[in-house]
Design a protein around this motif. Structure first.
Motif, short mmCIF file in Angstrom:
data_model
loop_
_atom_site.label_atom_id
_atom_site.label_comp_id
_atom_site.label_asym_id
_atom_site.label_seq_id
_atom_site.Cartn_x
_atom_site.Cartn_y
_atom_site.Cartn_z
N SER A 59 3.93 0.50 -2.49
CA SER A 59 3.68 0.65 -1.25
C SER A 59 4.38 -0.54 -0.50
O SER A 59 4.41 -1.65 -1.10
CB SER A 59 2.16 0.65 -1.19
N GLU A 60 4.69 -0.29 0.70
CA GLU A 60 5.07 -1.25 1.57
C GLU A 60 4.97 -0.92 3.05
O GLU A 60 4.90 0.14 3.50
CB GLU A 60 6.49 -1.86 1.27
N GLY A 61 4.92 -1.98 3.88
CA GLY A 61 5.14 -1.86 5.27
C GLY A 61 3.63 -1.71 5.82
O GLY A 61 2.63 -2.55 5.23
N LEU A 62 3.55 -1.35 6.89
CA LEU A 62 2.22 -1.08 7.71
C LEU A 62 1.21 -0.53 6.84
O LEU A 62 1.45 0.92 6.58
CB LEU A 62 2.22 -0.95 9.00
N CYS A 63 0.17 -0.87 6.42
CA CYS A 63 -0.77 -0.32 5.70
C CYS A 63 -2.21 -0.41 6.05
O CYS A 63 -2.52 -1.08 6.98
CB CYS A 63 -0.83 -0.76 3.96
N PHE A 64 -3.21 0.56 5.94
CA PHE A 64 -4.54 0.60 6.44
C PHE A 64 -5.49 0.59 5.27
O PHE A 64 -5.27 1.40 4.20
CB PHE A 64 -4.67 1.87 7.18
N TYR A 65 -6.56 -0.02 5.34
CA TYR A 65 -7.67 -0.41 4.18
C TYR A 65 -8.72 0.18 4.93
O TYR A 65 -9.34 0.05 6.01
CB TYR A 65 -7.94 -1.49 3.81
N SER A 66 -9.54 1.31 4.23
CA SER A 66 -10.78 2.01 4.88
C SER A 66 -11.71 2.12 3.55
O SER A 66 -11.39 2.25 2.35
CB SER A 66 -10.44 3.39 4.95
N ALA A 67 -13.06 1.86 3.83
CA ALA A 67 -14.15 1.95 2.83
C ALA A 67 -15.35 2.60 3.40
O ALA A 67 -15.69 1.96 4.50
CB ALA A 67 -14.38 0.55 2.10
N GLU A 68 -15.73 3.71 2.72
CA GLU A 68 -16.96 4.19 3.18
C GLU A 68 -18.10 4.05 2.12
O GLU A 68 -17.71 4.29 1.07
CB GLU A 68 -16.91 5.65 3.74
N PRO A 69 -19.30 3.71 2.49
CA PRO A 69 -20.49 3.64 1.55
C PRO A 69 -20.79 5.17 1.04
O PRO A 69 -20.68 6.21 1.83
CB PRO A 69 -21.54 3.17 2.19
N TRP A 70 -20.92 5.34 -0.33
CA TRP A 70 -20.91 6.58 -1.01
C TRP A 70 -22.34 6.77 -1.43
O TRP A 70 -23.12 8.06 -0.97
CB TRP A 70 -19.91 6.83 -2.17
N PHE A 71 -22.83 5.92 -2.06
CA PHE A 71 -24.29 5.92 -2.44
C PHE A 71 -24.62 4.67 -3.40
O PHE A 71 -23.65 3.94 -3.66
CB PHE A 71 -24.62 7.17 -3.70
N GLY A 72 -25.93 4.40 -3.58
CA GLY A 72 -26.37 3.32 -4.29
C GLY A 72 -27.07 2.10 -3.41
O GLY A 72 -27.75 1.47 -3.93
N TRP A 73 -27.08 2.37 -2.00
CA TRP A 73 -27.77 1.46 -1.27
C TRP A 73 -29.38 1.67 -1.42
O TRP A 73 -29.63 2.88 -1.44
CB TRP A 73 -27.36 1.31 0.25
N VAL A 111 -6.17 2.92 0.65
CA VAL A 111 -5.23 2.16 1.04
C VAL A 111 -4.30 3.09 1.22
O VAL A 111 -3.79 3.99 0.61
CB VAL A 111 -4.68 1.09 0.03
N GLU A 112 -3.89 3.09 2.77
CA GLU A 112 -2.89 4.17 3.15
C GLU A 112 -1.58 3.50 3.59
O GLU A 112 -1.65 2.55 4.33
CB GLU A 112 -3.28 4.88 4.41
N CYS A 113 -0.42 3.92 3.28
CA CYS A 113 0.70 3.18 3.72
C CYS A 113 1.86 4.32 3.94
O CYS A 113 1.67 5.15 3.06
CB CYS A 113 1.21 2.19 2.27
N PRO A 114 2.65 4.21 4.70
CA PRO A 114 3.67 5.01 5.23
C PRO A 114 4.53 5.34 3.94
O PRO A 114 5.35 6.11 3.61
CB PRO A 114 4.33 4.66 6.55
#
Length: 125
Positions: A59-73, A111-114
């Motif tokens: 991967s390279e260039g502009l990327c985006f990081y996302s994270a959503e809680p799934w379970f466990g809290w 992680v999302e990258c074009p």
């Protein structure tokens, strides 16, 4: 020159500060793990927060990081993190730092990258 305070500008500044303060908790909790394809992520935490290390394996260039809680809290559900932008160089590392604490939550992270596509992770943090 008019030095008289403008109540409309002050109100907008206060609203803007409140919106910014409300956005801060969105980055308090995040996680990472191991990857499948064009990038890998690893995490390290200390008393002040979590560092997410993203390593490019394609991967390279502009990327985006996302994270959503799934379970466990156990009490309050941690807030998700959506589309945090960063520039990733080919075959290099990039560190994202988020203030927060460990919650024992399993996260859906990506992680999302074009160039390199989207990599999905299921870390526990």
């Amino acid at each position: 020159m008019n030095t008289k305070p403008n109540p409309k500008k002050s109100a907008f500044a206060a609203i803007g500060a409140a919106v910014a303060a409300a956005a801060v908790p969105a980055v308090l909790f995040t996680g990472a793990g191991t990857a499948q394809a064009a990038s890998t992520i690893n995490t390290a935490s200390d008393a002040l927060g979590v560092t997410v290390n993203v390593h490019s394996t394609g991967s390279e260039g502009l990327c985006f990081y996302s994270a959503e809680p799934w379970f466990g809290w156990t009490t309050v559900k941690p807030l998700p993190v959506y589309k945090v932008p960063f520039i990733l160089q080919a075959n290099q590392d990039y560190n994202l730092w988020f203030p927060g604490i460990q919650t024992g939550t399993t996260w859906k992270a990506k992680v999302e990258c074009p160039v390199g596509g989207v990599d999905y992770f299921n870390p526990v943090y």
